[in-house]
Design an enzyme around this catalytic site. Structure first.
Site, mmCIF file in Angstrom:
data_model
loop_
_atom_site.group_PDB
_atom_site.id
_atom_site.type_symbol
_atom_site.label_atom_id
_atom_site.label_comp_id
_atom_site.label_asym_id
_atom_site.label_seq_id
_atom_site.Cartn_x
_atom_site.Cartn_y
_atom_site.Cartn_z
ATOM 1 N N THR A 166 0.478 -1.203 0.293
ATOM 2 C CA THR A 166 0.088 0.200 0.182
ATOM 3 C C THR A 166 0.709 1.113 -0.381
ATOM 4 O O THR A 166 1.311 2.106 -0.911
ATOM 5 C CB THR A 166 -1.039 -0.181 1.122
ATOM 6 O OG1 THR A 166 -0.490 -0.566 1.981
ATOM 7 C CG2 THR A 166 -1.956 -1.061 1.219
ATOM 8 N N LYS A 192 4.081 -7.072 4.148
ATOM 9 C CA LYS A 192 3.670 -6.030 3.722
ATOM 10 C C LYS A 192 3.913 -4.829 5.197
ATOM 11 O O LYS A 192 2.800 -5.811 5.810
ATOM 12 C CB LYS A 192 2.762 -5.700 2.837
ATOM 13 C CG LYS A 192 1.385 -5.689 3.782
ATOM 14 C CD LYS A 192 0.013 -4.554 3.972
ATOM 15 C CE LYS A 192 0.242 -3.527 2.901
ATOM 16 N NZ LYS A 192 -0.501 -2.324 4.280
ATOM 17 N N THR A 203 -1.942 -3.221 10.191
ATOM 18 C CA THR A 203 -1.542 -2.994 8.735
ATOM 19 C C THR A 203 -0.167 -4.245 8.450
ATOM 20 O O THR A 203 0.031 -3.116 7.646
ATOM 21 C CB THR A 203 -1.965 -1.556 8.172
ATOM 22 O OG1 THR A 203 -2.893 -1.150 8.372
ATOM 23 C CG2 THR A 203 -2.269 -1.971 6.895
ATOM 24 N N GLU A 289 5.946 4.493 7.679
ATOM 25 C CA GLU A 289 4.906 5.818 7.123
ATOM 26 C C GLU A 289 6.867 7.657 7.194
ATOM 27 O O GLU A 289 6.415 7.200 8.278
ATOM 28 C CB GLU A 289 4.171 6.210 6.734
ATOM 29 C CG GLU A 289 2.539 4.730 6.253
ATOM 30 C CD GLU A 289 1.703 5.220 6.563
ATOM 31 O OE1 GLU A 289 0.694 3.988 5.424
ATOM 32 O OE2 GLU A 289 1.568 5.551 7.621
ATOM 33 N N ASN A 411 -0.390 10.365 6.016
ATOM 34 C CA ASN A 411 -1.469 10.734 6.739
ATOM 35 C C ASN A 411 -2.744 10.848 6.920
ATOM 36 O O ASN A 411 -3.419 10.778 7.505
ATOM 37 C CB ASN A 411 -1.111 9.468 8.195
ATOM 38 C CG ASN A 411 -0.640 8.018 8.109
ATOM 39 O OD1 ASN A 411 -1.441 7.475 7.309
ATOM 40 N ND2 ASN A 411 0.965 7.861 8.808
#
Lengths: 416, 416
Positions: A166, A192, A203, A289, A411
Site C-alpha cells: 500500500t 507488507k 496493517t 511511513e 497520513n
C-alpha cells in the site's frame, strides 16, 4: 546486530540466507499478481500464492476487536483441515467495517478463487489491506480473480510482492536455506506494512512459505512463538489494524521425514524461520511511513522477558524518542522518561543507557559524552539504544522508526 | 460542549467565570516571575506563588517511575502539615535524572526560597520543567531566588504564568467564582504543558489557588478525584513526563466556615473546581506542540467508565486519527480501528460513530455521508468525535490535538 549475517546463531543451529529468494523459492510454490482496479496508480493490487499440493497452514491474526471480514474466512479455511493451497490477497481496500456485505464479499472472493483454480473452497485463504469502511468494487475483483491463474508462475514471487503493497516504499522479502535430515529446506517470506503498525499485528501482512514437511499444529506453534518476538515487537505509530495476519504454508515437498519439535534439526529450522520473521518485521519497521531510520531498542536486566518487552515497545513507540532520532538529537532524557512510564518495575537508581556504544546514563546518573560522537552515530540509518535495568535476567528487542514530516504528510492525506 | 459556558452544571451547582482572573485573584495570593538565565530567549524562567498565610495544600504527581527531584521535595513539604505558603517553579531545566546533585539542588531551592521569604522550609514547594538530565546552573537559580521576593505583587499572576512556560505558545489560566455560605469564593488556575503530555500527568504543571476555607485532606480528595477526569484525560503525544504535578493551595481567606464534602455548597465548589481543572486540561491539549485543532472524544455505552476512559484515550492518542484531523480527512476507519485496539470489551456489531453531528457508522456499518459537510466540519478548530458502544452506561471524555509537521519540527530540534 542490525546487519544481515549470512549464517548462524549461537546455538549451533545454522541457516544460510539465499540471495534473491522469494516466496516461490521453496519447492512447490508459484505466485502471481495483477492490477484489477483497486489501486488508482495502476500497480498490482491482487495476488496469489499457489502451492502444488495442499500445504500445512498456520496463521496469526490481529487482536483488534474489529477484525476484517477476510480474516474470518481464512480462519474458517484453515480450521477445516489445517491446510491451504492458495492464499489470495488484495490491496487498496481492507474490506473492514463493511458490514454483512463485506462478509459476503470475502466469502465470494474465496469461492471465486477456488473455482478459478479448481480447488476446494477450504483450501483457499483470503486477506485484504487498504482503506477501511469502503465496499469492495466486486466486479473488478471478480474479473481480477478470473484472470489471476494465467498470471501464476514459478518466478511470480516478485509480482506477488508488488500486489500486497500500500504505502510501502519497498518490497519486503527474504529466503533462507537450512539442512534437515541432510536435505535442503527453504523458508521464504514476503510482507507488507508501513502504517497502522504496532505490536500485535498491525496493517501488516506476512506470508511465509517453506517446503519443509511439518504438521499444521507444529507449524502453528512455531509461528505463534516466533511472532511474539518478531512481528509483535515492531511499531510504527502505535496503531493496530483490523486486517493483520501472518500466514505460513509448508508444502512438504523438500522430501525426507516429517520435522518435529525436538528433532535434531528443529533448532536449525526454527532459527531459519525466526530469521525470516525477524527480517520481515525489521523491514516493515524500516519502511514505516515517512521513516528515515530503523530504531532498535534492546532491554536487558528487567524482572522478566514480558517486562522487558513492554519497556522496549514503550521506548521504541515514543513519539518524542522517534522525533529526537529524526532530529539526530542524543536526548536520552526521553529514553529514560519512556522507560519510566512503561508501567513495569524499574529500580530508579540502577539504569544504564547507551546510544550505540556511547554510555549516556550509568546507574541512573548522567555520563558526560561527546555530543559530536553522538551526532555522528545518530546520522546513521540504523540506531540501537541499549537499556540495562540491572534487576533480573529479562530481555527483549523491539524495532521501530523515526517520526518525520513525511509520516504526517502521508497520513494527513491518505484517504482523500 | 467545547465552548466556554459562563455558568452552571446540570446539578444546580453554579459557578461564574471571572474574566481576566488569575492565580492571584483568590484572596491572600500574590505572585511574581523573572528571568534568571535558564531559558536562552530571555523570558521569565523562575516564578513563585505566595500566600499571606500557610494555605491548605494538596498535590498529585506523575506516575513515571523516574520522578524528578523537586517532586520529592514538594511531597515532603506537604507531608509535614498539609500546608504550603509558597510554590516555587523554574522552567528551562527539569532537574530530572540528575542524580544526587539534583536532589541536593532541589533541596537548596527550597531552603533558599524559604530564607528569602522568611518562611519555614516546609511551607515551600518546588517544581521544575524543561530539559531532562542536565544539572541546574545553581548560581543563576540562587541569584534568581534572592531577587524573586521583590517581584512578588498582587497583580503578579501574569508574570508567574509566563515563568512556567516551555514550548507553550499561550498562557493557560482561568478563574471562577462560587458562592459558599453566602460568601464569594474564588478558584483560579494556571498551567503549562504542550509536549510529553499523556494521561497521568505529563510535562504538565498545574497550579490551583482558592480562598476557600477547606481542610488539606478534603482538598486532596477533591483534587485527586477531579484530576482523574480532567488532567488525566488529555494526551498530546502519549509520553508521560518525569516532572508533572498539579498543586492546589487554599488560603481560607474568603471567610465563613470551613467547607466540607456533603455541605450544601460543596457541589457548587466542586463544579467550579472541576471547571478550572477541565479548562486548564483542554487548554494544554489545544496548545499541544504543533497543534492546530483541539480534539474531543466522547465515549458512551461502554461496560464501565474505566473502559470508556481507556477507549477515549486510545482514540484521542492515535497518531493516525491525529494525522487525519490535521488533514481534515473524515477517515472514520481509523476511529473504529482505535476503538478496537483499546483492549476493552466492545460489541463488534453495535458501534455508532458521529463526526460532530454527522453519523458515519451506525450499528458498525458505514453510513453514507456528505464528504463536503464533513470537510466543512473538520476545518473548524474544535473537533468532537462521538462513539457509542451501546453496551452499558460507561462514559468518558478525553481531549487531544492533531499531529502536524510542526510537532515533528519542534521535537526533532528541541534540545539542540
Amino acid at each position: 546486530m542490525l546487519t544481515e549475517t549470512g549464517t548462524g546463531t549461537g546455538t549451533g543451529a545454522f541457516y544460510a540466507v539465499v540471495e534473491g529468494g522469494t516466496v516461490t523459492t521453496p519447492k512447490g510454490f508459484r505466485a502471481g499478481g495483477l492490477h484489477c482496479g483497486l489501486k488508482k496508480n495502476g500497480r498490482h493490487d491482487l495476488g496469489v500464492i499457489l502451492c502444488d499440493v495442499p500445504a500445512a497452514a498456520a496463521a496469526v491474526y490481529t487482536l483488534n476487536a474489529f477484525q476484517a471480514a477476510p480474516l474470518a474466512v481464512t480462519r474458517d479455511s484453515i480450521a477445516r483441515e489445517g491446510r491451504l493451497q492458495a492464499m489470495l490477497v488484495n490491496s487498496g481496500n481492507a474490506n473492514a467495517c463493511t458490514g454483512k456485505q463485506g462478509d459476503a464479499d470475502a466469502l465470494e472472493m474465496r469461492s471465486a478463487m477456488a473455482a478459478s483454480l479448481g480447488l476446494p473452497e477450504h483450501y483457499v485463504g483470503v486477506t485484504s489491506t487498504g482503506v477501511i469502511g469502503e465496499p469492495l468494487p466486486m466486479e473488478r475483483v471478480r474479473e481480477g480473480i478470473a484472470a489471476l491463474p494465467a498470471q501464476v508462475h514459478a518466478g511470480g514471487g516478485e509480482d506477488f510482492c508488488q500486489a500486497i503493497l500500500t504505502t510501502d516504499l519497498v518490497k519486503k522479502e527474504v529466503c533462507v536455506r537450512v539442512s534437515v535430515g541432510g536435505k535442503d529446506v527453504y523458508i521464504a517470506g514476503a510482507a507488507k506494512g508501513s502504517g497502522m503498525i504496532h505490536p500485535n499485528m498491525a496493517t501488516m501482512l506476512g506470508f511465509i512459505t517453506t517446503d519443509a514437511l511439518i504438521e499444521p499444529a507444529d507449524l502453528q506453534g512455531l509461528l505463534s512463538g516466533v511472532t511474539n518476538t518478531t512481528f509483535n515487537m515492531i511499531t510504527v505509530d502505535g496503531d493496530t489494524s483490523t486486517n493483520d495476519m501472518v500466514v505460513a504454508m509448508a508444502s512438504g515437498l523438500s522430501g525426507g521425514v516429517a520435522l518435529r519439535p525436538g528433532d535434531a534439526d528443529w533448532a536449525a529450522f526454527e532459527a531459519g524461520f525466526r530469521h525470516v520473521s525477524e527480517h520481515l518485521a525489521k523491514a516493515i519497521a524500516r519502511d514505516g511511513e515517512g521513516a528515515t531510520k530503523l530504531i532498535e531498542v534492546r532491554v536487558n536486566g528487567a524482572v522478566s522477558d514480558e517486562a522487558a518487552q513492554a519497556i522496549a515497545k514503550t521506548v521504541v513507540g515514543s513519539s518524542l524518542v522517534k522525533s529526537a532520532v529524526f532530529g539526530t538529537d542524543a536526548n536520552w532524557g526521553r529514553l529514560i522518561a519512556a522507560v519510566g512510564r512503561a508501567g513495569q518495575p524499574v529500580n530508579a537508581e540502577t539504569v544504564d543507557i547507551r546510544i550505540g556504544d556511547i554510555p549516556v546514563l550509568a546507574q541512573s546518573s548522567p555520563v558526560r559524552f561527546s555530543e559530536e560522537d553522538a551526532l555522528v552515530y545518530l546520522q546513521q540509518d540504523e540506531i540501537v539504544f541499549h537499556i540495562d535495568l540491572h534487576m533480573e535476567q529479562g530481555s527483549a528487542i523491539a524495532w521501530g522508526c523515526d517520526l518525520t514530516y513525511d509520516y504526517v504528510r502521508i497520513n494527513a492525506a491518505y484517504r482523500t
